[in-house]
Design an enzyme around this catalytic site. Structure first.
Site, PDB file in Angstrom:
ATOM      1  N   SER A 138       9.699   0.767  -5.121  1.00  0.00           N
ATOM      2  CA  SER A 138      10.420  -0.282  -4.285  1.00  0.00           C
ATOM      3  C   SER A 138      10.397  -1.639  -5.018  1.00  0.00           C
ATOM      4  O   SER A 138      10.406  -1.914  -5.565  1.00  0.00           O
ATOM      5  CB  SER A 138       9.542  -0.297  -3.092  1.00  0.00           C
ATOM      6  OG  SER A 138      10.097  -1.084  -2.484  1.00  0.00           O
ATOM      7  N   TYR A 151       1.583  -2.267   1.409  1.00  0.00           N
ATOM      8  CA  TYR A 151       2.232  -1.345   0.269  1.00  0.00           C
ATOM      9  C   TYR A 151       2.604  -2.010  -1.126  1.00  0.00           C
ATOM     10  O   TYR A 151       3.514  -1.966  -1.615  1.00  0.00           O
ATOM     11  CB  TYR A 151       3.562  -1.450   1.066  1.00  0.00           C
ATOM     12  CG  TYR A 151       4.553  -0.445   1.156  1.00  0.00           C
ATOM     13  CD1 TYR A 151       4.710   0.882   0.888  1.00  0.00           C
ATOM     14  CD2 TYR A 151       5.995  -1.028   1.005  1.00  0.00           C
ATOM     15  CE1 TYR A 151       5.835   1.833   0.306  1.00  0.00           C
ATOM     16  CE2 TYR A 151       6.764  -0.299   0.044  1.00  0.00           C
ATOM     17  CZ  TYR A 151       6.970   1.355   0.294  1.00  0.00           C
ATOM     18  OH  TYR A 151       8.242   2.112  -0.170  1.00  0.00           O
TER      19      TYR A 151
HETATM   20  P1  NAD Z   1       9.415   9.713   3.494  1.00  0.00           P
HETATM   21  O1  NAD Z   1       8.916  10.000   4.686  1.00  0.00           O
HETATM   22  O2  NAD Z   1      10.904  10.140   3.331  1.00  0.00           O
HETATM   23  O3  NAD Z   1       8.720  10.806   1.628  1.00  0.00           O
HETATM   24  C1  NAD Z   1       7.478  10.898   2.197  1.00  0.00           C
HETATM   25  C2  NAD Z   1       7.739  12.241   1.598  1.00  0.00           C
HETATM   26  O4  NAD Z   1       5.841  12.384   0.945  1.00  0.00           O
HETATM   27  C3  NAD Z   1       7.473  13.465   2.403  1.00  0.00           C
HETATM   28  O5  NAD Z   1       7.497  14.450   1.475  1.00  0.00           O
HETATM   29  C4  NAD Z   1       5.728  13.590   2.547  1.00  0.00           C
HETATM   30  O6  NAD Z   1       5.403  15.222   3.045  1.00  0.00           O
HETATM   31  C5  NAD Z   1       4.942  13.132   0.782  1.00  0.00           C
HETATM   32  N1  NAD Z   1       3.772  12.830   1.580  1.00  0.00           N
HETATM   33  C6  NAD Z   1       3.346  11.763   1.432  1.00  0.00           C
HETATM   34  N2  NAD Z   1       2.027  11.582   1.638  1.00  0.00           N
HETATM   35  C7  NAD Z   1       1.063  12.414   1.067  1.00  0.00           C
HETATM   36  C8  NAD Z   1       0.864  13.083   0.642  1.00  0.00           C
HETATM   37  N3  NAD Z   1      -1.194  12.268   1.442  1.00  0.00           N
HETATM   38  N4  NAD Z   1       0.176  14.474  -0.607  1.00  0.00           N
HETATM   39  C9  NAD Z   1       1.626  14.493  -0.807  1.00  0.00           C
HETATM   40  N5  NAD Z   1       2.870  14.560  -0.021  1.00  0.00           N
HETATM   41  C10 NAD Z   1       2.799  12.995   1.006  1.00  0.00           C
HETATM   42  O7  NAD Z   1       9.919   8.863   2.609  1.00  0.00           O
HETATM   43  P2  NAD Z   1      11.293   8.254   1.262  1.00  0.00           P
HETATM   44  O8  NAD Z   1      11.333   7.048   1.644  1.00  0.00           O
HETATM   45  O9  NAD Z   1      11.861   9.176   0.677  1.00  0.00           O
HETATM   46  O10 NAD Z   1       9.992   7.682   0.641  1.00  0.00           O
HETATM   47  C11 NAD Z   1       9.941   7.721  -0.724  1.00  0.00           C
HETATM   48  C12 NAD Z   1       8.751   7.431  -1.816  1.00  0.00           C
HETATM   49  O11 NAD Z   1      10.210   6.640  -2.137  1.00  0.00           O
HETATM   50  C13 NAD Z   1       8.028   6.742  -1.771  1.00  0.00           C
HETATM   51  O12 NAD Z   1       6.764   6.360  -2.853  1.00  0.00           O
HETATM   52  C14 NAD Z   1       8.246   5.436  -0.636  1.00  0.00           C
HETATM   53  O13 NAD Z   1       7.529   4.402  -0.760  1.00  0.00           O
HETATM   54  C15 NAD Z   1       9.433   4.701  -2.089  1.00  0.00           C
HETATM   55  N6  NAD Z   1      10.519   4.062  -1.389  1.00  0.00           N
HETATM   56  C16 NAD Z   1      11.176   4.161   0.388  1.00  0.00           C
HETATM   57  C17 NAD Z   1      12.360   3.282   0.359  1.00  0.00           C
HETATM   58  C18 NAD Z   1      12.838   3.824   1.601  1.00  0.00           C
HETATM   59  O14 NAD Z   1      13.619   2.709   2.640  1.00  0.00           O
HETATM   60  N7  NAD Z   1      13.086   4.487   2.627  1.00  0.00           N
HETATM   61  C19 NAD Z   1      12.075   2.511  -0.352  1.00  0.00           C
HETATM   62  C20 NAD Z   1      11.577   1.980  -1.214  1.00  0.00           C
HETATM   63  C21 NAD Z   1      10.608   2.654  -1.699  1.00  0.00           C
END
Ligand code: NAD
Length: 256
Positions: A138, A151
């Site tokens: 991130s 985080y």
């Molecule tokens: P999201 O909530 O849409 O997806 C998260 C996924 O992780 C889902 O499929 C959920 O079921 C799964 N998950 C959660 N806990 C779990 C567990 N204990 N075991 C297995 N699966 C689990 O979120 P996202 O925004 O797509 O995030 C995905 C990644 O991207 C994360 O690591 C997040 O930190 C990172 N990220 C997101 C953003 C953003 O702006 N959305 C920015 C930077 C980084």
């Protein structure tokens, strides 16, 4: 380009993970999906691209389930070539109010799970002398925001893990790199937008605008598809010597 390869994408039932899984599948990779919630829809989307798709609901906070997931992927598809450590959660609170169990869960899912998936997947990758470990970090792996201590710690940690792994694999056909997205409009961020709208008594649209305006100079969300295309690049021969990199896709956030 990725025909005959198998990708395991953790946390791929929604958001960024699903976006990456679909782009890798579009290049011919078979995909093992993982995550909670509906998986039939995502599985059908992957299969529509003409590749094989498996699913496991393994919990990324549980080391034994992680080991079983890697073993199941190798058993079902014959190899695990592309490992995308993407599963992640968020919790927002000041340090003194931060529930310790939330801290532990964030470190376990966002950071420690990548250690476990990698240590189990690496022997097979090294034996085949080809592999890609792609860690979804991130912008919070590079800079901090208040109220996101766990985080930010987990994401700085995964960048350190990526660099150490890149050094350990530097003379092999296995590479390790990280993607650092800024704001991406997924359920994880929608919750923060909804909380902000409720807290400040403003519309969801206004909360979205404020969120972007505060951090992301482009004023545009990054999309899961853009991140998927970056993952595809990381799997291409052009990236054979890309090692230990952390690539920002953040609309200029970390440039400030
Ligand atoms: P999201 O909530 O849409 O997806 C998260 C996924 O992780 C889902 O499929 C959920 O079921 C799964 N998950 C959660 N806990 C779990 C567990 N204990 N075991 C297995 N699966 C689990 O979120 P996202 O925004 O797509 O995030 C995905 C990644 O991207 C994360 O690591 C997040 O930190 C990172 N990220 C997101 C953003 C953003 O702006 N959305 C920015 C930077 C980084």
């Amino acid at each position: 380009m990725l025909k005959g390869k198998t990708a395991l994408v953790t946390g791929s039932t929604s958001g960024i993970g699903l976006g990456i899984a679909l782009r890798l599948a579009a290049q011919g990779a078979n995909v093992m999906l993982n995550g909670f919630g509906d998986h039939a829809g995502p599985k059908a989307q992957v299969e529509a691209l003409g590749v094989k798709c498996g699913y496991s609901g393994a919990d990324m906070s549980k080391p034994a389930e992680i080991e079983a997931l890697v073993k199941a992927t190798e058993a079902e598809f014959g190899s695990l070539d592309i490992l995308v450590n993407n599963a992640g959660i968020q919790h927002v609170a000041n340090v003194e109010d931060f529930p310790p169990e939330k801290w532990d869960a964030i470190i376990a899912i966002n950071l420690t799970s990548a250690f476990h998936t990698t240590r189990h997947a690496l022997p097979g990758m090294k034996a085949r002398n080809w592999g890609r470990v792609i860690n979804v970090a991130s912008t919070h792996g590079l800079v901090a925001s208040a109220q996101k201590s766990a985080y930010v710690a987990s994401k700085h940690g995964i960048l350190g893990f990526t660099k150490a792994l890149a050094l350990e694999t530097a003379t092999t056909g296995v590479t390790a790199n990280a993607i650092c997205p800024g704001w991406v409009l997924t359920p994880l961020v929608q919750k923060q937008i909804d909380d902000r709208a409720a807290r400040e008594g403003i519309s969801v649209e206004a909360a979205k605008r404020d969120l972007l305006g505060e951090k992301q100079p482009s004023l545009q969300f990054t999309t899961p598809e853009q991140l998927g295309d970056l993952a595809v690049f990381m799997c291409s021969p052009a990236a054979d010597n890309l090692r230990g990199a952390a690539i920002n896709v953040d609309g200029g956030w970390a440039a400030q």
